[in-house]
Design a protein around this motif. Structure first.
Motif, mmCIF file in Angstrom:
data_model
loop_
_atom_site.group_PDB
_atom_site.id
_atom_site.type_symbol
_atom_site.label_atom_id
_atom_site.label_comp_id
_atom_site.label_asym_id
_atom_site.label_seq_id
_atom_site.Cartn_x
_atom_site.Cartn_y
_atom_site.Cartn_z
ATOM 1 N N ASP A 157 0.912 -0.923 0.244
ATOM 2 C CA ASP A 157 0.055 -0.304 -0.173
ATOM 3 C C ASP A 157 0.948 1.293 0.110
ATOM 4 O OD1 ASP A 157 -1.534 2.143 0.303
ATOM 5 O OD2 ASP A 157 -2.888 0.902 1.707
ATOM 6 N N HIS A 159 0.026 4.557 0.400
ATOM 7 C CA HIS A 159 -0.491 5.765 1.734
ATOM 8 C C HIS A 159 0.341 4.603 2.683
ATOM 9 C CE1 HIS A 159 -1.962 7.081 -2.043
ATOM 10 N NE2 HIS A 159 -3.074 5.545 -2.074
ATOM 11 N N GLU A 160 1.260 3.860 2.524
ATOM 12 C CA GLU A 160 1.417 3.287 3.887
ATOM 13 C C GLU A 160 3.184 3.313 4.289
ATOM 14 O OE1 GLU A 160 -0.586 -0.503 4.978
ATOM 15 O OE2 GLU A 160 -2.263 1.362 5.654
ATOM 16 N N ALA A 161 3.791 3.289 5.788
ATOM 17 C CA ALA A 161 5.032 2.978 5.827
ATOM 18 C C ALA A 161 4.369 2.138 6.083
ATOM 19 C CB ALA A 161 5.686 4.320 6.555
ATOM 20 N N ALA A 162 6.004 0.633 5.506
ATOM 21 C CA ALA A 162 5.550 -0.335 5.639
ATOM 22 C C ALA A 162 7.302 -0.949 5.326
ATOM 23 C CB ALA A 162 5.142 -1.153 4.623
ATOM 24 N N HIS A 184 0.488 -3.323 -6.408
ATOM 25 C CA HIS A 184 -0.497 -2.405 -5.858
ATOM 26 C C HIS A 184 -2.347 -2.195 -6.320
ATOM 27 C CE1 HIS A 184 -2.402 1.126 -3.206
ATOM 28 N NE2 HIS A 184 -2.009 1.630 -4.331
ATOM 29 N N ARG A 257 0.794 -6.805 7.986
ATOM 30 C CA ARG A 257 -0.912 -6.171 8.756
ATOM 31 C C ARG A 257 -0.183 -5.224 9.608
ATOM 32 N NH1 ARG A 257 -0.681 -8.703 13.730
ATOM 33 N NH2 ARG A 257 0.664 -9.336 14.713
ATOM 34 N N HIS A 258 -0.994 -4.500 10.285
ATOM 35 C CA HIS A 258 -1.505 -3.073 11.140
ATOM 36 C C HIS A 258 -0.695 -4.025 12.256
ATOM 37 C CE1 HIS A 258 -1.648 -0.066 8.767
ATOM 38 N NE2 HIS A 258 -2.084 -0.403 8.100
ATOM 39 N N ARG A 260 -1.206 -2.730 14.747
ATOM 40 C CA ARG A 260 -2.631 -1.623 15.718
ATOM 41 C C ARG A 260 -3.909 -2.115 16.640
ATOM 42 N NH1 ARG A 260 -2.601 2.073 11.445
ATOM 43 N NH2 ARG A 260 -5.167 1.020 10.792
ATOM 44 N N HIS A 288 3.722 -4.773 10.694
ATOM 45 C CA HIS A 288 4.409 -3.196 10.294
ATOM 46 C C HIS A 288 2.738 -2.239 11.360
ATOM 47 C CE1 HIS A 288 1.678 -2.072 7.685
ATOM 48 N NE2 HIS A 288 1.584 -2.937 7.382
ATOM 49 N N ASP A 289 4.122 -1.058 11.981
ATOM 50 C CA ASP A 289 2.999 -0.410 12.175
ATOM 51 C C ASP A 289 2.200 0.433 11.307
ATOM 52 O OD1 ASP A 289 4.572 -0.712 15.000
ATOM 53 O OD2 ASP A 289 6.081 0.401 14.426
#
Length: 289
Positions: A157, A159-162, A184, A257-258, A260, A288-289
């Protein structure tokens, strides 16, 4: 640094496939392999009347069979076994803390007996921050060598820092000397749902912009891993569907996967969930965060 690969085994065909994949991974990483079995799960309504002695015997047989099979295929590999106590999700998550990757077998949806399936397998996955690889049994004869396609598919993605996901995928491609294909999925901004008319050029322009963003995201890792051949593709549509199609000719699919947590527990994510349940290739899920 993580110094071994851990595989959960239960004596099933799925766990034998996981042990073989894990052994190959350990050989590629030049690290030991650890085969583990969670005893407590077998003392359950799924296997009535087994009892603790029977469970211990089952564990010993599962570990011994996996150990002998792995040593026959990889005679120079350092392999150890361990029997764990406690519920498998918690026991395996604890065991994976100092592992480079945790490998589980997967029957997909609808399995009955064994801890490497369904809700327990997913609980294990979201209970650890260690990358988890799920390996499905192929339709080929069990002794046949797996088909090598020479490609790893990475779902990313933009849009995410991975960083952890990208690093894992590039390292795997580097070890295997294979192509890394980054994909993507994107969709049109919601404002276009209310536009009085639709200009196809808008879609093409957004697609070009997304492709440039994907290329920019991959650039630092291209420089860090210059020997890895990278292809990338940005497409409009559900990412999960595209990854499942790409997995048909991939040696490995990597998704994130997040970390969170929601009030209802850890969240796997729709893309990872779709790939895990429908992809034929092994799937590595990296937190990942």
């Amino acid at each position: 640094m993580k110094h071994h690969v851990t595989v959960g085994v239960d004596g099933s065909r799925e766990s034998r496939a996981a042990a073989r994949w894990g052994a190959q991974e350990a050989a590629l990483r030049d690290v030991p392999l650890r085969l583990v079995h969670a005893v407590d799960w077998l003392i359950s309504p799924a296997v009535p009347g087994l009892g603790s002695e029977g469970a211990d015997r089952w564990a010993d047989e599962a570990l011994t069979d996996a150990l002998e099979d792995v040593r026959r295929r990889h005679p120079g590999l350092e392999v150890s076994t361990r029997s764990l106590s406690g519920r498998p999700a918690a026991a395996l998550a604890a065991e994976a803390v100092d592992a480079g990757v945790l490998v589980l077998g997967s029957r997909g949806v609808g399995g009955l007996v064994g801890f490497l399936i369904g809700s327990v397998g997913l609980s294990t996955l979201v209970a650890t921050e260690t990358p988890v690889a799920l390996v499905r049994v192929s339709d080929a004869p069990e002794e046949a060598e797996p088909i090598r396609y020479g490609e790893i598919v990475l779902g990313i993605d933009i849009h995410e820092a991975a960083d952890k996901v990208l690093t894992f995928a590039f390292e795997e491609a580097d070890r295997r000397g294979c192509v890394l294909r980054a994909v993507h999925g994107w969709k049109m901004p919601s404002i276009y749902q209310y536009a009085p008319f639709f200009d196809p050029e808008n879609e093409r322009e957004i697609g070009r912009s997304v492709t440039v963003m994907l290329d920019d995201m991959l650039m630092p890792w291209r420089h860090k891993f210059p020997s890895v051949r990278v292809t990338h593709e940005a497409f409009m549509g559900p990412a999960g569907e595209q990854l499942v199609r790409a997995a048909a000719r991939a040696d490995l699919v990597v998704v994130g996967r997040h970390l969170r947590r929601s009030p209802l527990g850890a969240h796997l994510g729709s893309v990872a969930h779709a790939v895990l349940h429908h992809a034929a290739a092994p799937v590595a899920v990296v937190a990942h965060d």
